[in-house]
Design a protein around this motif. Structure first.
Motif, PDB file in Angstrom:
ATOM      1  N   UNK A 155       0.837  -1.193   0.000  1.00  0.00           N
ATOM      2  CA  UNK A 155       0.000   0.000   0.000  1.00  0.00           C
ATOM      3  C   UNK A 155       0.871   1.242   0.000  1.00  0.00           C
ATOM      4  N   UNK A 156       0.350   2.311  -0.553  1.00  0.00           N
ATOM      5  CA  UNK A 156       1.116   3.555  -0.606  1.00  0.00           C
ATOM      6  C   UNK A 156       0.346   4.629  -1.343  1.00  0.00           C
ATOM      7  N   UNK A 157       0.836   5.842  -1.236  1.00  0.00           N
ATOM      8  CA  UNK A 157       0.198   6.976  -1.902  1.00  0.00           C
ATOM      9  C   UNK A 157       0.240   6.792  -3.416  1.00  0.00           C
ATOM     10  N   UNK A 158      -0.628   7.523  -4.111  1.00  0.00           N
ATOM     11  CA  UNK A 158      -0.628   7.471  -5.566  1.00  0.00           C
ATOM     12  C   UNK A 158       0.718   7.895  -6.124  1.00  0.00           C
ATOM     13  N   UNK A 159       1.243   7.103  -7.055  1.00  0.00           N
ATOM     14  CA  UNK A 159       2.491   7.464  -7.713  1.00  0.00           C
ATOM     15  C   UNK A 159       3.737   6.957  -7.048  1.00  0.00           C
ATOM     16  N   UNK A 160       3.627   6.126  -5.990  1.00  0.00           N
ATOM     17  CA  UNK A 160       4.827   5.635  -5.313  1.00  0.00           C
ATOM     18  C   UNK A 160       5.434   4.407  -5.983  1.00  0.00           C
ATOM     19  N   UNK A 161       4.812   3.899  -7.040  1.00  0.00           N
ATOM     20  CA  UNK A 161       5.410   2.783  -7.773  1.00  0.00           C
ATOM     21  C   UNK A 161       4.975   1.413  -7.279  1.00  0.00           C
ATOM     22  N   UNK A 162       3.755   1.316  -6.720  1.00  0.00           N
ATOM     23  CA  UNK A 162       3.268   0.029  -6.205  1.00  0.00           C
ATOM     24  C   UNK A 162       3.126  -0.996  -7.328  1.00  0.00           C
ATOM     25  N   UNK A 180      -1.969  -4.643  -4.628  1.00  0.00           N
ATOM     26  CA  UNK A 180      -1.529  -3.253  -4.466  1.00  0.00           C
ATOM     27  C   UNK A 180      -2.758  -2.383  -4.247  1.00  0.00           C
ATOM     28  N   UNK A 181      -2.629  -1.394  -3.383  1.00  0.00           N
ATOM     29  CA  UNK A 181      -3.750  -0.511  -3.073  1.00  0.00           C
ATOM     30  C   UNK A 181      -3.218   0.743  -2.401  1.00  0.00           C
ATOM     31  N   UNK A 182      -4.026   1.777  -2.400  1.00  0.00           N
ATOM     32  CA  UNK A 182      -3.641   2.978  -1.650  1.00  0.00           C
ATOM     33  C   UNK A 182      -3.897   2.778  -0.166  1.00  0.00           C
ATOM     34  N   UNK A 183      -5.072   2.312   0.177  1.00  0.00           N
ATOM     35  CA  UNK A 183      -5.380   2.020   1.574  1.00  0.00           C
ATOM     36  C   UNK A 183      -4.829   0.651   1.938  1.00  0.00           C
ATOM     37  N   UNK A 184      -4.344   0.502   3.153  1.00  0.00           N
ATOM     38  CA  UNK A 184      -3.870  -0.800   3.613  1.00  0.00           C
ATOM     39  C   UNK A 184      -5.059  -1.742   3.779  1.00  0.00           C
ATOM     40  N   UNK A 185      -4.995  -2.935   3.154  1.00  0.00           N
ATOM     41  CA  UNK A 185      -6.091  -3.901   3.256  1.00  0.00           C
ATOM     42  C   UNK A 185      -5.881  -4.748   4.515  1.00  0.00           C
ATOM     43  N   UNK A 186      -5.973  -4.089   5.652  1.00  0.00           N
ATOM     44  CA  UNK A 186      -5.598  -4.709   6.924  1.00  0.00           C
ATOM     45  C   UNK A 186      -6.528  -5.834   7.323  1.00  0.00           C
TER      46      UNK A 186
END
Length: 953
Positions: A310-317, A418-424
């Motif tokens: 997970x990570x912000x948009x554009x971080x290369x996930x 891969x996702x922006x929010x953590x799929x906890x």
């Protein structure tokens, strides 16, 4: 073989961890003094290339009790390790953002795991010779129990993990030898295993099978009975079913005489759906390897391996996921499935799980026409993937609900999400937050992807562009594509636009991608709930906030909401990855994201914008005032500071150390707020001056972060151009003092003149004399010792007449410096002693005691120069005690005392102790901004560093 990011001439570190721990550098034994340095290096070697937070290192190195100054001690330890590695020829220790990483390093544990993975791949391919060869090469690396010699619970846990890996590998090796019919070697290895663990059921079973095939069935049955009795006696347990079944087969004579051939597999479609691997993958090699190792463990947990990035948009996930997927594709012979779920794609609705299930089932050869609902499709999907080794990449997911139906049910398969929010909420998933690239990797990515392998004259432009991208891979790739397709002059054109904040965001767009559009998706998703809409409202106001970090109190001030509510709203922004954690109860906004927030803030009505900004400035004034009061309680009634306003929340801080930490963390924000306050159409001079008064007071004591302080003092001095206010004289004086410290004497002289004019108008003789003392110090620093000494002598009578002990103490300090420079060492020591006596008599408050430490430090240097080292060492140790008690362990006076101790150690033939103190002092003054990186590295490399010019004494 050197790491691709290494320096020319670097020598790799090799860590031997599978046995007694030892380190080698360039093939030579590396000796590290003490107990903590080997532990730190082992910790880093276990995660080569991966940043280790200092907080984690502290918890591992001091597990029983975290030291009071744990961060400082860890930083000192890292500095000492860097020095030791430099001397051995290794420069791969990388320190940034309170993390440390070891580059250009490898270990026998890392090699062991790679060989074991190769052996498993060979097994799946049916190449038994290669399988046994890889296992043997791996086991040859083992020299004893893992991490032997390292104590502590963290190393015990890692040693246990490695020991379990060794056992699994030994058992797999014996199974491979059984399949190859090499029964003699099976008995040899089983015997060693039983020596280590007489109750090993896997080793006993392997030995029994080998004995049976050698015609020694009676011995095999006896081995079973002996183990059964031992287990019952020592553990109260029976042998496991697999061992018992082997025993019964031997008794009945039904154990196959030869290894059974692998069961034939039904031919079917083998999907190969992965997109093309990224052409330029940089800066995440160690992370990619760790995740690849996890995904290829073969379902040891009895369930599919799941990695959720997970990570912000554009971080290369997505690039990371596809790169890893290609690297491990051979481990999944039954195929690779891929889908872009469009969870955050601009202009696209997220794909439904049912749609994806039907698509996957068709790919796997299942008929889906008659399936009535998605639940039945999910069940058929789990059946279709059962017993197979399939890699599934679920890219760009919106949330866990979209992902959960697409997960296989059993072991053998692996999933990358891969996702922006953590799929906890996905049980068993390894959550991997992804941050931006470091500066070096960002520049390399932009250079390679753009094809601009130009000369050195262009390298600086590319470095500037990479810095504007802030390590964000999407921004770097967009710029690279534009540069690759543009004319040569495009480089300079883009650079010029990027220098303007208003235009920079628009430059991160090409025909296919837009960073602003990507960020808009996060805003769109938040708008669907009341909490999300509150978060969007806060995000707009963050555009008014000029600093890199923001806490819940500042957020509460801008939104006029209670602090707990603002804390929840900030968490919602974090979940949308529009902000990232930056420490306890603090968040940071990426530079590019802040530009986006600033653009959104432009849409606020003027009245709302002005009110939010006024409350934000009020928050910082209140907080800085509270920090100053903790530093010096006398400031509660200072007319230059605002009265406390209970309606505006201020930062929570208890004690001087927390106050200094807050001031240092928020200093860049307050500098920028002051600058913007003066730049407004109607300049807010009152805020610019008052914030300067509140912040400069505590931090001026030791010239901490001198560059930022200079900016703030200049702004306060410019704000003092209007009608007289109580803080005007102080603003001019601090600006003069800072310029003196930086040897900008002309500017300092003008500021002193203005401060003296105000003091004369106020009839403040005490302030006038203090300004004169500082002017004489400026004359001394300019090299005119005679004129300075004469001025000090002229000032002594009025200073003594008014009983100004502080003034007199510093006059004596400066006299001692001049006398020392003239070679009159005895007279210098005498003057320094007078200064100490005066300062000791007047240290009745926090400020005076801090100044006393500075006076005492000066005297220590004079004593050391006179050869009275024992007295000097006692003085320096007293200084260290004062600053530690006052929570000023990061101050320049502490660094000066450490330097003095280092000089004494060096003079008395203790180079290791001198090196430790020099390095610790260098770390402090670098962090304060008193020296640049080149000078700092020079201190670390020099066997006999010179006293820094930044020291005031």
């Amino acid at each position: 073989m050197h790491h691709q990011d290494g320096y020319p001439g670097d020598r790799d570190i090799h860590a031997r961890l599978l046995g007694p721990v030892r380190f080698e550098c360039g093939g030579e034994r590396l000796a590290l003094p003490g107990a903590q340095l080997p532990k730190l290096l082992a910790l880093l070697a276990l995660r080569p290339g991966r940043p280790v937070p200092l907080d984690r290192a502290i918890a591992l190195l001091w597990p029983d009790r975290v030291p009071e100054h744990g961060v400082r001690m860890a930083q000192n330890l890292v500095s000492r390790l860097r020095t030791s590695l430099h001397r051995a020829g290794h420069r791969g220790l990388k320190v940034e953002r309170r993390t440390v990483a070891l580059l250009d390093a490898h270990s026998d544990a890392e090699r062991f795991e790679a060989l074991a993975a190769d052996a498993r791949r060979a097994h799946r391919a049916g190449d038994h010779r290669a399988e046994t060869s890889r296992y043997e090469s791996a086991l040859d690396l083992v020299r004893g129990e893992p991490l032997l010699g390292l104590d502590g619970p963290a190393f015990a846990a890692e040693a246990s993990r490695l020991a379990a890996l060794l056992d699994r590998t030994r058992n797999a090796h014996m199974e491979a030898l059984l399949e190859a019919g090499e029964y003699e070697r099976v008995l040899e290895h089983a015997g060693r295993a039983l020596t280590r663990d007489p109750l090993s059921q896997q080793a006993t079973r392997a030995a029994m099978i080998a004995q049976h095939h050698r015609g020694e069935s009676q011995a095999a049955c006896e081995a079973y009975r002996n183990l059964r009795d031992s287990l019952a006696e020592e553990t109260g347990l029976d042998p496991n079913p697999e061992l018992t079944e082997t025993f019964e087969h031997i008794l009945r004579g039904t154990l196959p005489a030869d290894p059974a051939p692998p069961a034939p597999q039904t031919a079917g479609p083998v999907p190969r759906e992965l997109p093309t691997a990224p052409a330029h993958f940089l800066g995440r090699d160690a992370l990619a390897k760790d995740l690849a190792d996890k995904l290829t463990r073969g379902g040891a947990s009895g369930r599919p391996e799941i990695v959720a990035v997970n990570g912000a948009g554009g971080t290369g996930k997505s690039a990371l996921a596809v790169h890893i997927a290609h690297s491990i594709a051979p481990d999944f012979p039954d195929g690779q499935l891929y889908v872009d779920l469009h969870g955050t794609t601009p202009g696209r609705e997220p794909l439904g799980s049912g749609h994806v299930l039907h698509r996957f089932l068709r790919t796997l050869g299942a008929t889906t026409v008659e399936l009535p609902d998605d639940e039945e499709a999910a069940a058929l999907y789990r059946t279709a993937t059962a017993g197979k080794r399939i890699l599934i990449v679920l890219d760009n997911a919106r949330d866990a609900g979209q992902v959960r139906p697409l997960l296989p049910g059993g072991p053998g398969c692996a999933v990358i999400v891969t996702s922006r929010r953590a799929v906890a909420s996905i049980d068993g998933a390894a959550l991997v937050p992804l941050d931006v690239l470091d500066d070096r990797s960002a520049l390399r990515l932009l250079t390679r992807a753009s094809g601009r392998q130009a000369g050195e004259d262009r390298e600086g432009v590319l470095a500037e562009l990479a810095a504007h991208c802030g390590g964000l891979p999407l921004a770097l790739c967009i710029l690279a594509a534009r540069l690759r397709s543009g004319a040569p002059e495009e480089l300079d054109r883009i650079r010029d636009f990027m220098r303007r904040d208003a235009d920079r965001l628009d430059e991160f767009a090409d025909n296919e991608r837009s960073l602003a559009a990507s960020l808009n998706v996060g805003i769109r998703d938040l708008q669907t709930s009341p909490t999300g809409r509150q978060a969007v409202d806060l995000f707009r106001r963050i555009g008014l906030h000029s600093g890199p970090h923001i806490g819940p109190e500042a957020a509460a001030a801008m939104t006029a909401t209670p602090v707990p509510e603002a804390r929840r709203t900030m968490h919602a922004l974090f979940q949308a990855r529009l902000v990232e954690p930056a420490g306890p109860d603090r968040y940071r906004t990426h530079d590019v994201v802040r530009l986006f927030a600033r653009r959104m803030a432009g849409g606020l009505p003027t009245e709302e914008r002005d009110e939010a900004l006024a409350r934000l400035k009020g928050h910082y004034l209140q907080s800085a005032r509270a920090a100053y009061a903790l530093h010096d309680p006398r400031t509660v009634d200072d007319p230059g500071l605002p009265p406390e306003d209970p309606r505006i929340p201020r930062a929570s801080m208890e004690g001087k150390e927390e106050a200094y930490e807050w001031l240092e963390a928020e200093l860049p924000t307050m500098v920028e707020l002051a600058r913007r306050a003066l730049a407004e159409p109607e300049p807010d001079r009152e805020f610019a001056g008052r914030i300067g008064r509140a912040v400069l007071g505590p931090l001026m004591q030791n010239y901490s972060h001198i560059s930022d302080l200079l900016h703030l003092a200049r702004t306060a001095s410019e704000a003092a151009a209007g009608p007289r206010r109580p803080w005007h004289g102080y603003a001019h004086r601090t600006y003069a003092q800072l310029n003196t410290q930086l040897r900008r004497f002309d500017t300092a002289a003008s500021a002193f003149a203005e401060a003296k004019r105000i003091a004369a108008e106020d009839g403040d003789e005490c302030e006038s004399l203090w300004l004169s003392v500082n002017e004489a110090r400026m004359t001394m620093m300019a090299g005119d010792h005679g004129a300075a000494l004469a001025e000090f002598q002229r000032l002594l009578p009025p200073v003594r007449r008014l009983g100004l002990q502080r003034h007199e103490a510093w006059i004596k300090v400066y006299e001692s410096l001049i006398l020392d420079a003239r070679g009159e060492v005895g007279a210098a020591v005498a003057a320094g002693g007078e200064a100490v006596s005066l300062a000791r008599a007047g240290r009745l408050d926090v400020v005076a005691e801090t100044e006393y430490a500075g006076v005492l430090c000066n005297h220590g240097f004079r004593l050391s120069r006179a050869g009275r080292r024992d007295e000097a060492l006692e003085a320096f140790e007293s200084v260290e005690g004062i600053v530690m008690a006052r929570g000023q362990a990061r101050s320049s006076v502490h660094a000066e005392a450490l330097w003095g101790v280092a000089e004494i150690h060096h003079a008395e033939g203790r180079p290791a102790d001198a090196r430790r103190c020099w390095d610790e002092a260098a770390v402090i003054i670098r962090r304060l901004g008193l020296v640049d990186e080149e000078t700092f590295q020079g201190f670390l490399r020099s066997p006999r560093p010179r006293v820094p010019a930044a020291f005031r004494l």
